[in-house]
Design an enzyme around this catalytic site. Structure first.
Site, PDB file in Angstrom:
ATOM      1  N   GLU A  70       0.651  -1.072   0.198  1.00 25.86           N
ATOM      2  CA  GLU A  70      -0.402  -0.262   0.071  1.00 25.86           C
ATOM      3  C   GLU A  70       0.960   1.192  -0.235  1.00 25.86           C
ATOM      4  OE1 GLU A  70      -3.347   2.114  -0.670  1.00 25.86           O
ATOM      5  OE2 GLU A  70      -3.014  -0.002  -0.445  1.00 25.86           O
ATOM      6  N   GLU A  77       1.336   6.326  -6.611  1.00 24.56           N
ATOM      7  CA  GLU A  77      -0.150   7.019  -7.463  1.00 24.56           C
ATOM      8  C   GLU A  77       0.622   8.764  -7.603  1.00 24.56           C
ATOM      9  OE1 GLU A  77      -3.620   6.341  -5.379  1.00 24.56           O
ATOM     10  OE2 GLU A  77      -3.866   4.403  -6.620  1.00 24.56           O
TER      11      GLU A  77
END
Length: 126
Positions: A70, A77
């Site tokens: 994550e 991102e």
């Protein structure tokens, strides 16, 4: 990148940056909140069911792998959004692949959890 040598002070400072990154992940990334909540639930369940050392190792690696994935996904991102704010098919593909990696690890972690916890919660009597 310039390599100015090893010092204990620099190594300790790098840990501070790493802890800051973990803090950013836990505080600001919504999907990490879900993973963290699941991790807390698993840790509590592990304490209540008396996991063996081997089971704790599996659970620890599963939790750590999902949270690390994550963090990588969030970093990719953030960097991709910084590089190009408008729609870009290559960036979309990169983000989707990173997100898919997190999902694969989350599924694997869930399978590990099922293998460990189902027999403890639903013992089969012969």
């Amino acid at each position: 990148m310039k390599n100015s040598g090893f010092t204990l002070k620099k190594r300790l400072k790098s840990f501070r940056y790493a802890w800051h990154g973990i803090g950013l992940l836990i505080c600001y990334e919504h999907n990490a909140w879900i993973h963290t909540f699941a991790a807390v639930c698993v840790i509590v369940a592990g304490c209540l069911t008396g996991l063996s050392a081997t089971e704790w190792i599996a659970v620890t690696f599963a939790i750590g792998s999902v949270l690390a994935a994550e963090a990588f996904n969030s970093a990719i991102e953030a960097l991709a959004d910084r590089v190009n704010e408008s729609y870009d098919e290559a960036i979309k593909r990169t983000k989707d692949l990173a997100s898919g990696a997190v999902l694969l690890l989350a599924i694997a972690a869930a399978v590990v959890g099922l293998i460990i916890f189902v027999p403890k919660l639903f013992p089969v009597s012969l």
